[in-house]
Scaffold this active site. Structure first.
Site, short mmCIF file in Angstrom:
data_model
loop_
_atom_site.label_atom_id
_atom_site.label_comp_id
_atom_site.label_asym_id
_atom_site.label_seq_id
_atom_site.Cartn_x
_atom_site.Cartn_y
_atom_site.Cartn_z
N ASP A 95 0.80 -1.23 0.00
CA ASP A 95 0.00 0.00 0.00
C ASP A 95 0.83 1.29 0.00
O ASP A 95 0.36 2.34 0.38
CB ASP A 95 -0.91 0.00 1.23
N GLU A 117 -1.24 -8.79 -1.28
CA GLU A 117 -1.73 -8.18 -0.04
C GLU A 117 -2.90 -7.24 -0.36
O GLU A 117 -2.95 -6.08 0.06
CB GLU A 117 -0.64 -7.44 0.72
N GLU A 131 -1.78 5.30 3.00
CA GLU A 131 -1.83 3.90 2.56
C GLU A 131 -3.25 3.41 2.25
O GLU A 131 -3.44 2.62 1.33
CB GLU A 131 -1.19 2.99 3.62
N HIS A 208 6.57 4.84 12.91
CA HIS A 208 6.93 5.69 11.77
C HIS A 208 5.75 6.25 10.99
O HIS A 208 5.92 7.03 10.08
CB HIS A 208 7.81 4.90 10.78
N ARG A 210 2.86 8.20 9.19
CA ARG A 210 2.71 9.63 8.96
C ARG A 210 1.67 10.26 9.88
O ARG A 210 1.84 11.38 10.36
CB ARG A 210 2.27 9.88 7.52
N HIS A 241 13.45 4.50 12.76
CA HIS A 241 13.26 4.71 11.32
C HIS A 241 14.10 5.91 10.87
O HIS A 241 14.33 6.84 11.65
CB HIS A 241 11.77 4.98 11.09
#
Ligand code: UD1
Ligand code: UDP
Length: 369
Positions: A95, A117, A131, A208, A210, A241
């Site tokens: 994604d 997926e 995503e 991590h 957003r 990250h």
């Protein structure tokens, strides 16, 4: 049959690797690997482990690039590669923005698309962001939907996708996890060898997303920090990250705490083997939500929504969001309540039998071969 695999970030590389290896093992298939390199170091770490040398590397990585930049540069680079190679089918996984760009580039060239997926849904376009939109947009463009679970298939059916194009295959993350954790493993990282996993309870932390950047992430880290300080036997390992917006908050909140070990992102082999040894996991990662239940590790999911409800329903994961009080309470609860911990720490694996890559390629050979 010519198959082109397109990926660009760490998790896509991990989950696409078993597919690439399976494709390459079949003599009648011509396999082309194209990486956008949306990620650079974090992608290269995975390519090294699975010994995959890309045929095309678009090398689009720039520090701090925007979503539009990733989309535009991937799309342009992929157009040229697809034009040159003319694959029969292009495979994308997951994604990310690379996934959506890959599907769009293939669609523009009228190349068939296989989405690995497929069918994960949080039902909130802004969480995970971007995503949830990427995976919905990719579904619209795809010819083959490879759904990891039955409920992923049901999501696609609800949206009107034709059942004959949806295949339940399991998630290739389990194929990769089996590959990575099947042998005894010794860490190269001193700190990971020095930790006493028997005497102390080690928490593995990653974050991590957003939608967590900024204040929510600070709340997550403060809650973990405060809980750790209350227990002598609790320590944290946090492979941070490479996003500077994550690193800044991690440094600010944890800097002075000797019980919180901030380390660089780990290669997949040490990371998955570390996951096997820790007491519990606190994360907003998608892939880690799938791996931890398979290893019998309770997970505190620091997100408001999850598209991976299988772990929650099997009671190995608890969805707590990014509210300080909720994280503080849930984490303490899991540390204090041994019965609850042991109930959660049973290995369940809702995500497949480790043979997803083989199933996917068998289907493609049958349909297109
Ligand atoms: C991306 C995906 C996300 C996935 C995550 C996995 C999108 C929009 N997001 O998020 O779905 O969960 O990857 O980790 O596709 N950076 C480096 N080196 C690297 C990688 C990243 O320095 O190898 C830094 C750069 O400053 C970069 C920033 O991290 O700008 C963010 O990278 P980006 O790919 O934009 O988003 P992620 O948050 O990594
Ligand atoms: N991972 C890794 N090293 C790390 C952290 C994570 O190899 O330091 C692996 C992890 O095992 C999982 C994948 O990276 O397979 C998850 O990636 P990430 O959390 O970045 O992305 P998401 O799954 O949320 O898209």
């Amino acid at each position: 049959m010519k198959v082109m695999c397109v990926f660009g970030t760490r998790p896509e590389a991990i989950k696409m690797a078993p597919v690439v290896l399976e494709l390459k093992s079949r003599k009648n298939i011509d396999t082309i690997v194209t990486v956008t390199a949306q990620h650079r170091e974090m992608l290269d770490q995975v390519l090294r482990i699975f010994d995959i040398a890309p045929d095309y590397d678009l090398n689009i990585f720039k520090k701090g690039q925007s979503l539009s930049e990733i989309t535009i540069n991937s799309l342009k680079g992929l157009e040229d590669v697809i034009e040159k190679e003319k694959p029969d089918v292009l495979l994308v996984q997951g994604d990310t923005t690379t996934v959506f760009s890959g599907a769009l580039a293939a669609f523009y060239k009228k190349v068939k698309i296989g989405h690995i997926e497929a069918g994960l849904r949080s039902d909130n376009l802004y969480s995970p962001y971007p995503e949830e939109a990427n995976r919905r947009l990719t579904s619209v463009l795809s010819n083959f939907h490879f759904a990891p679970t039955k409920s992923n298939k049901e999501n696609l059916l609800k949206e009107g996708y034709d059942e004959k194009n949806i295949y339940i295959t399991g998630n290739t993350v389990i194929d990769a996890l089996k590959y990575a954790t099947s042998k005894d493993y010794e860490f190269d990282e001193k700190i990971l060898n020095d930790l006493d996993y028997e005497k102390n309870r080690v928490i593995l932390l990653t974050s991590h997303r957003r939608e967590n950047l900024g204040e929510p992430m600070e709340n997550i880290f403060r809650a973990v920090n405060d809980v750790v300080n209350e227990y002598e036997d609790v320590e944290v390992v946090f492979p941070v990250h490479l996003n500077p917006k994550v690193r800044e908050v991690a440094k600010k909140v944890f800097d002075k705490n000797e019980k919180v070990h901030l380390i660089e992102p780990l290669d997949y082999l040490p990371f998955s083997n570390l996951m096997k040894k820790v007491y519990l996991v606190v994360t907003d990662s998608g892939g880690i939500q799938e791996e931890a239940p398979a290893l019998g590790k309770p997970v505190i999911v620091v997100r408001e929504e999850t598209e991976r409800m299988e772990g929650v329903e099997a009671n190995t994961a608890v969805l707590v969001g990014s509210d300080y009080n909720k994280i503080y309470k849930n984490l303490k609860d899991l540390l204090d309540n041994k019965d609850k911990y042991h109930e959660m720490a049973h290995a369940v694996n809702p995500y497949g039998d480790g043979k997803a890559a083989k199933k996917i390629i068998d289907i493609l050979e049958k349909e297109l071969g």
